[in-house]
Design a protein around this motif. Structure first.
Motif, PDB file in Angstrom:
ATOM      1  N   ARG A  93      12.850   0.808  -3.916  1.00 30.14           N
ATOM      2  CA  ARG A  93      13.625   0.105  -4.955  1.00 30.14           C
ATOM      3  C   ARG A  93      14.179  -1.229  -4.446  1.00 30.14           C
ATOM      4  N   GLU A  94      14.259  -1.414  -3.126  1.00 29.89           N
ATOM      5  CA  GLU A  94      14.750  -2.671  -2.560  1.00 29.89           C
ATOM      6  C   GLU A  94      13.639  -3.697  -2.363  1.00 29.89           C
ATOM      7  N   TRP A  95      12.419  -3.229  -2.350  1.00 34.94           N
ATOM      8  CA  TRP A  95      11.283  -4.109  -2.095  1.00 34.94           C
ATOM      9  C   TRP A  95      11.183  -5.121  -3.212  1.00 34.94           C
ATOM     10  N   LEU A 137       0.840  -1.205   0.000  1.00 37.00           N
ATOM     11  CA  LEU A 137       0.000   0.000   0.000  1.00 37.00           C
ATOM     12  C   LEU A 137       0.870   1.248   0.000  1.00 37.00           C
ATOM     13  N   GLY A 138       1.865   1.261   0.874  1.00 41.39           N
ATOM     14  CA  GLY A 138       2.721   2.432   0.983  1.00 41.39           C
ATOM     15  C   GLY A 138       3.561   2.681  -0.250  1.00 41.39           C
ATOM     16  N   PHE A 139       4.202   1.638  -0.756  1.00 41.37           N
ATOM     17  CA  PHE A 139       5.096   1.810  -1.894  1.00 41.37           C
ATOM     18  C   PHE A 139       4.360   2.024  -3.206  1.00 41.37           C
ATOM     19  N   HIS A 170       8.864   6.428  -0.530  1.00 46.67           N
ATOM     20  CA  HIS A 170      10.251   6.097  -0.889  1.00 46.67           C
ATOM     21  C   HIS A 170      10.884   5.133   0.119  1.00 46.67           C
ATOM     22  N   ARG A 171      10.607   5.331   1.417  1.00 45.31           N
ATOM     23  CA  ARG A 171      11.236   4.529   2.480  1.00 45.31           C
ATOM     24  C   ARG A 171      10.202   4.250   3.559  1.00 45.31           C
ATOM     25  N   ILE A 172      10.116   2.993   3.964  1.00 41.33           N
ATOM     26  CA  ILE A 172       9.244   2.592   5.061  1.00 41.33           C
ATOM     27  C   ILE A 172      10.134   2.054   6.172  1.00 41.33           C
TER      28      ILE A 172
END
Length: 189
Positions: free
Chosen positions: A181-183, A124-126, A132-134
């Motif tokens: 971008r890491e997700w 949901l966030g991304f 950008h960062r969670i």
């Protein structure tokens, strides 16, 4: 930039949805427990306090400005039983950062439900909220919580030692985070 997601969010075994007044007893079932409150900022809640907490959570379904929260009940798809809650707080508009959090009933821990729900909220966030960062934080003694962060692919960025007073003692806190971008691609909706 506001964010107004559509609910419920369904996973393989769960539905994440806004809270309703009918959730008070289910929330009291876990938030009324001392073992659940051990690593939370507040103590175990009375039923009346749970009713107030649920009433506050009912409106936390979108982001319009920094500090807004999305707080969702987590229920089992097959029984509609509420087993916990997830939160995503918009912490920094310019840096596009959010904080994720969770509270689950101990009877439902160790079955992968928190991991499943957290993946859905991170998505949901991304992908909906363009975050950008969670990041997430927990008491360093709360190994189930930081292990969940590691299962999610979050990296430990900080260990704050005795940085604040917490429930009569010194707080030890871990901070974990993951960038959009890491997700992992297999987590995308």
């Amino acid at each position: 930039m506001g964010y107004y997601p559509h609910f419920p969010v369904s996973t393989q075994r769960l539905r994440l949805r806004p809270f309703t007044r009918g959730d008070v007893d289910a929330v009291f079932d876990y938030r009324g427990r001392a073992d659940v409150a051990l690593y939370l900022f507040d103590s175990a809640l009375s039923r009346d306090e749970c009713a107030q907490a649920v009433q506050q959570r009912i409106v936390h379904t979108n982001w319009a400005e920094e500090g807004d929260k999305i707080v969702l009940a987590v229920e089992l798809s097959d029984s509609s039983r509420v087993i916990g809650e997830m939160s995503l707080i918009w912490r920094d508009v310019d840096a596009r950062q959010a904080e994720i959090g969770w509270i689950f009933h101990p009877e439902y821990q160790g079955r992968g439900y928190a991991t499943e729900a957290a993946r859905a909220v991170i998505n949901l966030g991304f992908y909906g909220g363009d975050i950008h960062r969670i990041f997430a934080r927990c008491d360093a003694r709360n190994s189930p919580s930081w292990r969940l962060m590691e299962r999610l692919g979050m990296r430990r960025e900080a260990h704050f030692r005795e940085h604040a007073r917490y429930k009569g003692g010194w707080d030890e806190e871990f901070i974990y985070a993951v960038l959009q971008r890491e997700w992992q691609g297999d987590n995308q909706p």
